[in-house]
Each structure stands twice: as C-alpha cells, then as structure tokens.
Design an enzyme around this catalytic site. Structure first.
Site, mmCIF file in Angstrom:
data_model
loop_
_atom_site.group_PDB
_atom_site.id
_atom_site.type_symbol
_atom_site.label_atom_id
_atom_site.label_comp_id
_atom_site.label_asym_id
_atom_site.label_seq_id
_atom_site.Cartn_x
_atom_site.Cartn_y
_atom_site.Cartn_z
ATOM 1 N N GLU A 1 0.819 -1.227 0.000
ATOM 2 C CA GLU A 1 0.000 0.000 0.000
ATOM 3 C C GLU A 1 0.848 1.270 0.000
ATOM 4 O OE1 GLU A 1 -0.719 -2.646 1.804
ATOM 5 O OE2 GLU A 1 -2.789 -3.171 1.297
ATOM 6 N N HIS B 1 -12.036 -5.292 8.865
ATOM 7 C CA HIS B 1 -12.657 -5.141 7.539
ATOM 8 C C HIS B 1 -13.947 -4.328 7.652
ATOM 9 C CE1 HIS B 1 -9.966 -8.504 6.632
ATOM 10 N NE2 HIS B 1 -10.133 -8.224 5.350
#
Ligand code: TPP
Length: 667
Positions: A407, A474
């Site tokens: 990322e 999540h």
C-alpha cells in the site's frame, strides 16, 4: 574539509575515453557544492543560518549521477545531495533563499532545506520521512514507461533509510513492474549515530538486489570517474532495456548528521581513513598529475565559484523576510479547481451502488486517457468487489494494474504518476488497510501542493464501513483520520447517483481525494442513474427530507438508517446528507439548523474525535442563538468493531439514534 591540494592519490582513476573537458566539468561540479558547504559552515557558526546537513565527502555521487542523466530525466535527491541541485544549475540565490525561508526559494518559506521539488529542473525533493522517495520514483518511472519516452529516473537514499518498509515495498514494485529507476543507496556508514552493523545484517546492501530479482552493483562512491563511467553504462542500457537497477555507493559521512549533532561517536581512525579518500581532493590531485589542471586554474575556478556564491548570498540576504496572509496560506493548500458541470441526457437505468461506481470509474477512464488505476487484484479478477471487472479488456493492463500488497509504495507511486502528468486512482482493497499507506497520504499527497506547488492528482477509493459482520479489520470507517488532515478532500456518498457523479468530479479534480464507498450499500441500495458521464460538485450537501422540528446531519450508511427511522415515524425534520466531508457544506448545515433549532449528528464511526464533534462545535460557534436544545451526537461505541452480528448491532448507533431522536424532539 579544506580544499587545499593533497599529494597522494588514493584512487586508481581510469579516464577511459573521457575528454579533458568532461573531466574538468566533473571537477568543477564537485568543487561547487564543496565550496558552498564550506561557506554554509561559516554562516552557521555566525548564526546566519539555522541548520545544515552536510554532504561533504559525498559529492562524487550526486555530481556523477546528475551528470549522466539528461535534464528532462527526474532526480529525487535526499539531504546530502547538494551536488544534484548545483549540477542542474539552479541559481544559487534561489537555493540560498530556500534555505532562509524566503520568497525566491521554492516553498514560499513553507518548508526548509532540501525539502522541495521543482518541475523547472526536474527535481523532486524529499519529505523528512525518507522512504517514500523510492515509491515516488517508481511512480515517475511508471509514467515514463507508459509514455514510452526511454527516460530513466534516479532516486537517492542513505543506508539508514533502506531499513524502512517503504523502501522494500518500492523496490519490490519496481522489480515486478520492471520500472526504469536507478535506486541509489549512499552507504555513508552512519544513520544519525547508528552504525551499519546496527542497521542491517547483510554484508552489502547491493546483495539485496538478488532478493528483489533486481540487477545491482557496488560502486566506489568517492571515485567520481567510477561513478560517472559505471552509471553512464548502466543508464544507457536502462534506457534501451527498461528495468530497475540497485546501486550501492560506498562512501562516508565526514560530518555530523547535522552540524549540531557532531561526530563524537565515530572512531577517529575511520575519519582518517576516509579523509584519504576525499572525492574532490583526490580528483584534483589526479587532474594535476595528468597536467589537465594547474594550480592557477584551480585558483581561478575557486574564485569564480566563490564570487557566484557571494553574489547569490548578497541577493538572498537582501531579500526581505517572507510575508503572507491567512488567505494566501489557505489558498495554496489545494490546486485551484473550477468545477465544470457536465449534465447527462435524460436516459437513466436502475443501478446498484456498486454498479454506479463501476460505471463512473469506467467513463472517467474513457474520458481521461492519462488515468491509471492501481490496486490489489483489480485486473482480470476485477477487484474483491468486482468494481473493475472488464476494465482490463477495455483499457489494457498498462492502465489497470494489479499491485503487490504494498500500500505505501503504491500511494507513493500515485504521487510519482501525478508528478509525471498522470491521473492516478488507487483502490484500497479495504479502507482498513489504508494504515499501511498512511504516511504518504498524509505527508506526501496532502502537503505537496502547499509545500512546492505540486498537485497530487490522485483518488484513493476506500471501501469501508460495518454492518457486514466483517470484524475489527474489515469494517472501519476511518474518514476522520483524513478530514483532520489539511490538503485532502474527503467524499462519502450514500446513493448510486451521487457516487457516480461525485467520483467523476473527484477524478477531474487535480487534488488528492479520499473517496469512501460503504460496502453495506454496494449491493443493497439501488437508484435510477443517468447512463452517460456526468459530474456533481464536491462540498454540496443534499437535503433529503424537509421539516421544521429538528435537523439530522449524517452521511454514508447513516443516511439510510435515518431514512428507515423516518419512514416508520411521522416526524417533521430536515435530513441532510453531507455527501462530502471536506470541503464541508457549512452553509447547508447552518441554514437548516437556523430553521429547526435542534440538531442531531449521526456518524457510523466511534464518537470521540469524529467529524460529528467538529460539526457540533461549528454549529455552537455559528448558530448558538438559534438553538432550542443541546446538540446531540450519536455514534458507534468506543470499541473496536466486533464480529458477531448481535455485538456489531450493539456497537453500531442505529438503535441509539432512534432513541436519541425521540428524546431530542421531545426536549
Ligand atoms: C521515518 C523517519 N524516522 C526517523 C527519522 C529521523 N532521521 C532523519 S535522517 C536519519 C538518518 C538517516 O540515515 P541514512 O539514511 O543513512 O542517511 P544519512 O543521514 O546517513 O545520509 C534519521 C534517523 C526520519 N526523518 N524519518
């Protein structure tokens, strides 16, 4: 440090077929940063400048590499690479003004020392965090590859910086994508006070190349001819056969990390050994011994450079202290963007939230042929939410790029793409994972325009939110981390129509936009959506329901919870869907609050430090006389997000919202 000529020559210089002119040019190019530094050390002692990071002893690397690259090829230097700036012939008075925080510098006094870039000289300066530079270089190189322009870019780091995760990620990405980046490690023995044996355990950092599947070389960094010749061969080959190359330059830091920190921890013998290898003095002796240079010429060159330095300093010192106004400062945080309304024809079709985003993204990719999407599993697989399904067929793998799980390097690469003239869109697989790319978002993308006028034309798509039984990692909706950061725009639609139009605008906008997409809405919310491309303005809330007794302010999933409650109750309230959190539509908020006199702010994120608190404060400051009740905030519990459904229901504020609404109406 002194530049008097020394007798013995440490290096076995091999001039190959280089002309006298080239040798003299290399010498003069090394002499200039050396003499500037010597002057800076004097000014520092006189208290005329505040801080100095010295590159004395490392000039051959900066100068050698900058002398190989063409002017249009980007270089990303660090804090010991003055030779890059001088070889690119930046007028000295501008450099001096930069270091004094004056207007003729490159950052309007907003950043210090070498923390600046300039498109005029194709230099992209560092941020203090060191590591992101490698990812930015990878993004620039990706741009070069896509333009097919046979250009190479070079980026620097010290050996200390190589321990950062950003560096590993960027090397990996560059290798997987075969990006033409010259990764240059200046191994100068110490990272601040930390010696190499406390920094890494391999013998040579160049050995790591093997692990990345990358060609690597060790180069004697104090021998300018070795640097110049080897880098020339490597760069010429990279231009023909694009690929990354890792170079480890052996050198030494002859002064403290910065001047105030000294060199007490460095053994004296080490200093002496490396003093023998001084890159400027050795080369000077060599040129003298070959009859290419004479004492008279040395004196002339030094006098010329010193005159140039003094003239530059006169200009910089004479320049007034920088002045600015609040509005000048605020106006430079973002690049100016004039919203262009694009209306669609009347034709619509019913789309789910997820399809509207996909369609909007696709139409933006068609409209902007310089737009590139990057993300994990987004190519043939179509992304975990299938938003980019079919994109590879439509736009090719060059523009729709699967990324490694890196990322941070990918966010940095979006910055590099933007510097190189592209629009970059990144899909964060889940908004939760933005933590792994947090640094370049808040420090690079967000601050770049304010610092040196360089926009980050980037959209980061953030599938977020709870209510889907996905547990603590999540389910987060972490918009508050970004609304707090000046320099980022934050968009958070609740409906397919808004999502499609706002995404189009976010991509048009040349500034960094965090685009939140609530996962629970992806497949549950449908709406008639125009089939063509259209835009909607950022910073405009939508008044979804109108009434007189209270204002509900919310966004994202909160909008749907509010609608559900209002459906089952006969309340007379305004329901304001913010749609964009930064910029925030304060006008719509104040107008409604002034009408109703009561406010409930609903946010899905946990309460403390969330945007509801700031909206509450703004209302208190601006609408106090109009309030008939205390402002109420309703948010999730101050816990991580639990997995089991009944726990998650309890965590989320839906029930508490309904109760608080009834209470506040009755107040
Ligand atoms: C993320 C981060 N951690 C720590 C620092 C503080 N810091 C600045 S430079 C530096 C040493 C860097 O060493 P190296 O990369 O070897 O470069 P050198 O200064 O030796 O040229 C440190 C620890 C920082 N700027 N950023």
């Amino acid at each position: 440090m002194a530049t008097e000529t020394k007798e013995s020559i440490f290096f076995d210089y091999d001039r190959k077929n280089l002309s006298d002119d080239v040798l003299i040019t290399l010498y003069k190019r090394m002499l200039k940063p050396r003499l500037i530094e010597e002057k800076m050390l004097i000014l520092l002692r006189q208290g005329k400048i505040s801080k100095w990071f010295s590159g004395i002893g490392q000039e051959a690397i900066s100068v050698g590499i900058s002398s190989v690259l063409n002017k249009e090829e980007y270089i990303l230097p660090m804090h010991r690479n003055l030779g890059v700036f001088t070889t690119r012939e930046i007028p000295l008075h501008r450099l001096f003004s930069q270091w004094q925080g004056k207007a003729s510098g490159f950052t309007k006094g907003r950043d210090r020392s070498f923390h600046f870039g300039t498109q005029e000289y194709n230099i992209v300066g560092m941020i203090s965090h060191l590591g992101p530079q490698f990812g930015v270089a990878s993004g620039i190189a990706l741009g070069n590859l896509l333009k097919n322009n046979d250009q190479v870019c070079a980026v620097f780091t010290g050996e200390g910086g190589t321990s950062e995760g950003d560096i590993h990620e960027a090397l990996n990405v560059a290798s997987v994508w075969q990006l033409p980046v010259l990764f240059c490690i200046e191994n100068n023995g110490y990272g601040l006070s930390t010696p190499t044996e406390e920094q890494y355990r391999c013998e040579n950092l160049a050995d790591r190349g093997k692990g990345y599947g990358m060609e690597s070389h060790i180069i004697e960094g104090n021998n300018v001819l070795e640097v110049f010749s080897q880098v020339t061969d490597i760069v010429e080959s990279m231009r023909k056969d694009p690929r990354p190359v890792l170079l480890e330059f052996k050198t030494f830091r002859m002064r403290g990390h910065e001047e105030a920190s000294g060199t007490k921890y460095v053994p004296a013998e080490l200093m002496e050994t490396w003093a023998q290898k001084d890159p400027v003095l050795n080369f000077e002796s060599y040129l003298l011994s070959e009859g290419i240079l004479s004492e008279t010429k040395i004196a002339t060159y030094k006098a010329e450079i010193k005159n140039e330095i003094n003239a530059g300093l006169d200009i910089a010192f004479a320049e007034e202290v920088i002045e600015s106004t609040e509005s000048d400062e605020l106006n430079d945080v973002f690049q100016e963007f004039i919203y262009q309304k694009v209306s669609s024809k009347l034709e619509t079709k019913e789309l789910r939230f997820v399809d509207a985003i996909s369609e909007g993204l696709k139409q933006s990719m068609e409209r902007h042929d310089n737009a590139v999407i990057m993300g994990q599993d987004i190519a043939e697989y179509g992304g975990v939410f299938k938003i980019t399904e079919g994109f590879v067929e439509a736009f090719g793998r060059e523009r729709v790029r699967n990324t490694p799980i890196c990322e941070s390097a990918i966010v940095s690469a979006t910055m590099g793409l933007s510097i190189n003239g592209f629009k970059a869109i990144m899909e964060m697989q889940f908004a939760d994972f933005v933590t792994s790319g947090f640094n370049p978002i808040v420090n690079y993308l967000a601050k770049c325009h304010y610092r040196w006028d360089q926009n980050a034309d980037v959209v980061i798509r953030m599938p977020c939110g709870a209510g889907v039984g996905a547990g603590p990692f999540h389910s987060q909706t972490n918009e508050a981390w970004f609304t707090h950061t000046p320099g980022l725009k934050v968009v958070y639609p609740a409906f397919p129509y808004d999502a499609k139009g706002l995404l189009a605008t976010a991509i048009e906008d040349p500034n960094p936009v965090m685009f939140f997409e609530h996962k629970a809405l992806y497949r549950s919310i449908r709406q008639e959506v125009p089939t063509d491309y259209y835009t909607l303005p950022l910073g405009k809330a939508a008044l979804l329901k109108e009434g007189n007794d209270l204002t509900i302010i919310t966004y994202g999933a909160g909008v749907h919870w509010a609608l559900e409650v209002l459906e089952n109750n006969n309340y007379s309230v305004d329901l304001l869907d913010l749609r964009t959190l930064s910029p925030l539509d304060t006008e719509a908020i104040y107008t409604s609050v002034k009408k109703t006199g009561k406010v409930l702010i609903l946010q899905e994120d946990s309460m403390f430090g969330g945007i509801a608190s700031d909206i509450s404060a703004l209302i208190t400051e601006n609408c106090f006389e109009h309030l008939d009740a205390p402002i109420r905030r309703v948010a999730s519990l101050e816990t991580p997000i639990p997995f089991a459904q009944n726990l998650e229901n309890n965590y989320l504020p839906k029930t508490r919202f309904e109760e608080t609404l009834a209470e506040l109406l009755a107040y």
